[in-house]
Structure formats: structure tokens, C-alpha cells
Enzyme design. Structure first.
Site, PDB file in Angstrom:
ATOM      1  CB  THR A   1      -0.964  -0.004   1.202  1.00 46.10           C
ATOM      2  OG1 THR A   1      -0.207  -0.085   2.404  1.00 46.10           O
ATOM      3  CG2 THR A   1      -1.934  -1.181   1.114  1.00 46.10           C
TER       4      THR A   1
ATOM      5  CG  LEU B   1       9.600  -2.412   3.912  1.00 48.93           C
ATOM      6  CD1 LEU B   1       9.865  -3.168   5.214  1.00 48.93           C
ATOM      7  CD2 LEU B   1       9.028  -3.337   2.844  1.00 48.93           C
TER       8      LEU B   1
ATOM      9  CB  THR C   1       1.811   5.397   3.805  1.00 51.86           C
ATOM     10  OG1 THR C   1       1.022   6.480   3.308  1.00 51.86           O
ATOM     11  CG2 THR C   1       2.709   5.900   4.919  1.00 51.86           C
ATOM     12  CB  CYS C   2       2.828   0.094   3.776  1.00 51.96           C
ATOM     13  SG  CYS C   2       1.369   0.337   4.804  1.00 51.96           S
ATOM     14  CD  GLN C   3       6.861  -1.130  -1.709  1.00 49.76           C
ATOM     15  OE1 GLN C   3       6.400  -2.107  -1.126  1.00 49.76           O
ATOM     16  NE2 GLN C   3       8.119  -1.076  -2.097  1.00 49.76           N
TER      17      GLN C   3
END
Length: 162
Positions: A56, A64, A58-60
Site C-alpha cells: 500500500t 518499510l 505509505t507502507c511501500q
């Protein structure tokens, strides 16, 4: 339960499923096995990072990478392992790790198995964005994001408190 606080013992009985790091092919998948977080966290300094979903935005794009880019700084602070969990299953989490060239067991990708729900840190059915640092069974940092950023759960925020 509503979250965890500094000074709390990490709860007993917390287990995640994960696929041990193996191979470079994102399309290959191993067999998920158990990761007994309660037992592992008793003997290590670990950062548990939760994200709403693998791949997703922000996560990517930022969450992370903050941990990948700070792996040496985390090690220098005594962190033995970073465990990334999300609402996704263990196969998707394994593919996410491979897609980001994470090939060892310093950063592992596991599915949530209801832990986030048990501490009340969710976004509907999804895992909320948070970070919990556990030093040999004791919570030394625990923060959940209020918004979409990573001000409390990114590696830089955790490093500042270790």
C-alpha cells in the site's frame, strides 16, 4: 486491552505465521510456519512494526524503507530483529519482503493473526500503523499513529527512543 504501554510485559501466547526467507523469485513461496513472538521476544530486542497492508502507498513508499534504510542503526542500538506484520496473509507478506530485496532474517514479514485486534490497534479489520519495541520481554516503546504518516512508527522515531 487498549494498546501496550512502556513497562508492560509483552503478552503471552502471541504467534504469527510467516514464511522463512528463501530464494529470490517473488513467485516462489514456502510453507508458512509459526513464529512464537512471545517466546522470541523474551530473549531478544525486537521491534514489532504493524502496517495496514503490504504494497500500500505509505507502507511501500516510506514505512518499510525507513526500516530497510536504518537496519545498521537499529543493529547498533542492539535490535536483534524487526518483525513487520499486516492484515495480509503470510504469502503476501513473504512476497512483499522479496519485492523489497529483504533476504535475511533481520527483517521478517509475518501476518497479524489477530494480535492487533487483541490490543485494540486496528483500522476496521486492518492492522493499524504502529511500532512496539520489546527488550527481552518488556515493552520499551509503543506508539500508534493518529494519521497517515510514520512520525511515531517509522524507524527514526523508534531509534530516537531506544
Amino acid at each position: 486491552m487498549s494498546g501496550l504501554k512502556v513497562g508492560d510485559s509483552f503478552p503471552e501466547g502471541v504467534k504469527f505465521s510467516y514464511v522463512a526467507p528463501s530464494g529470490d523469485d517473488i513467485l516462489s513461496c514456502g510453507v508458512p510456519g509459526p513464529y512464537d513472538a512471545s517466546a522470541e521476544f523474551r530473549n531478544k530486542k525486537v521491534v514489532l512494526v504493524a502496517v495496514p497492508g503490504a504494497f500500500t502507498p505509505t507502507c511501500q513508499a516510506s514505512h518499510l524503507p525507513s526500516y530497510i534504510n536504518n537496519r545498521e542503526a537499529l543493529r547498533a542500538k542492539g535490535v536483534d530483529q524487526v518483525v513487520v506484520v499486516a492484515y495480509n496473509d503470510a504469502f503476501v507478506m513473504s512476497a512483499w519482503g522479496k519485492a523489497n530485496n529483504v533476504r535475511d532474517d533481520f527483517i521478517i514479514f509475518a501476518d497479524d493473526n489477530g494480535f492487533s485486534k487483541s490490543i485494540g490497534w486496528t483500522l476496521g479489520e486492518r492492522t493499524a500503523r504502529y511500532a512496539i519495541a520489546v527488550d527481552h520481554g518488556k515493552v520499551v516503546y509503543a506508539e500508534k499513529e493518529d494519521g497517515k504518516g510514520i512520525d511515531k512508527s517509522g524507524a527514526e522515531a523508534v531509534l530516537a527512543k531506544l
